[in-house]
Design a protein around this motif. Structure first.
Motif, mmCIF file in Angstrom:
data_model
loop_
_atom_site.group_PDB
_atom_site.id
_atom_site.type_symbol
_atom_site.label_atom_id
_atom_site.label_comp_id
_atom_site.label_asym_id
_atom_site.label_seq_id
_atom_site.Cartn_x
_atom_site.Cartn_y
_atom_site.Cartn_z
ATOM 1 N N GLU A 221 4.175 3.032 -0.565
ATOM 2 C CA GLU A 221 2.922 3.672 0.304
ATOM 3 C C GLU A 221 1.819 2.283 0.689
ATOM 4 O O GLU A 221 1.734 2.279 1.953
ATOM 5 N N LEU A 222 1.824 1.736 -0.108
ATOM 6 C CA LEU A 222 0.744 0.459 0.014
ATOM 7 C C LEU A 222 1.475 -0.418 0.924
ATOM 8 O O LEU A 222 0.852 -1.038 1.921
ATOM 9 N N ARG A 223 2.617 -0.779 0.699
ATOM 10 C CA ARG A 223 3.204 -1.689 1.833
ATOM 11 C C ARG A 223 3.535 -1.267 3.020
ATOM 12 O O ARG A 223 3.314 -2.049 3.883
ATOM 13 N N GLU A 224 3.947 0.152 3.222
ATOM 14 C CA GLU A 224 4.037 0.826 4.536
ATOM 15 C C GLU A 224 2.660 0.588 5.277
ATOM 16 O O GLU A 224 2.481 0.408 6.597
ATOM 17 N N ALA A 225 1.588 0.748 4.668
ATOM 18 C CA ALA A 225 0.035 0.651 5.207
ATOM 19 C C ALA A 225 -0.265 -0.666 5.370
ATOM 20 O O ALA A 225 -1.377 -0.987 5.957
ATOM 21 N N LYS B 70 -5.425 4.286 8.838
ATOM 22 C CA LYS B 70 -3.907 4.524 8.034
ATOM 23 C C LYS B 70 -4.093 3.817 6.945
ATOM 24 O O LYS B 70 -3.632 4.555 5.619
ATOM 25 N N GLN B 71 -4.728 2.807 6.625
ATOM 26 C CA GLN B 71 -4.973 2.228 5.333
ATOM 27 C C GLN B 71 -6.024 2.994 4.265
ATOM 28 O O GLN B 71 -5.642 3.298 3.076
ATOM 29 N N GLU C 27 7.055 2.924 -7.960
ATOM 30 C CA GLU C 27 7.989 2.728 -6.419
ATOM 31 C C GLU C 27 7.287 3.481 -5.610
ATOM 32 O O GLU C 27 7.000 2.954 -4.248
ATOM 33 N N GLN C 28 6.738 4.706 -5.541
ATOM 34 C CA GLN C 28 5.946 5.367 -4.595
ATOM 35 C C GLN C 28 4.711 4.650 -4.196
ATOM 36 O O GLN C 28 4.337 4.698 -3.083
ATOM 37 N N THR C 29 4.003 4.304 -5.287
ATOM 38 C CA THR C 29 2.829 3.659 -4.992
ATOM 39 C C THR C 29 3.001 2.191 -3.979
ATOM 40 O O THR C 29 2.355 2.057 -3.207
#
Length: 93
Positions: free
Chosen positions: A10-14, A69-70, A5-7
């Motif tokens: 984070e990838l989605r937010e970036a 950011k990415q 979930e964390q991964t």
């Protein structure tokens, strides 16, 4: 919150992934329902899924078109995956 979930978050937010299905297929190399099933049964990455995701992240880290950011997001998730593999599965010594 699991590392899966964390991964994904984070990838989605970036802006590196837009859907759970895309994450499942492009980052983890599984079928499109993999992420949803992991959430449903409250499981985290398997060794093979974590390694596949780490490889996909490492390939993207070297892309010229990545924004700051990415790149930071990719580096952070790679670090989390490496720690997970080392601590939970005694891999990547």
């Amino acid at each position: 919150m699991t590392l899966v979930e964390q991964t994904y978050s984070e990838l989605r937010e970036a802006g590196l992934v837009t859907t759970r299905e895309e994450f499942s297929t492009q980052f983890v190399g599984k079928n499109s329902n993999w992420y949803s099933y992991q959430l449903h049964v409250n499981r985290d990455f398997s060794v093979s899924a974590a390694v596949h995701c780490l490889r996909a992240i490492k390939q993207l880290e070297n892309a010229v078109t990545m924004q700051g950011k990415q790149r930071r997001s990719l580096a952070h998730t790679a670090q989390l995956l490496c720690s997970y593999l080392r601590e939970q599965h005694l891999a990547l010594a």
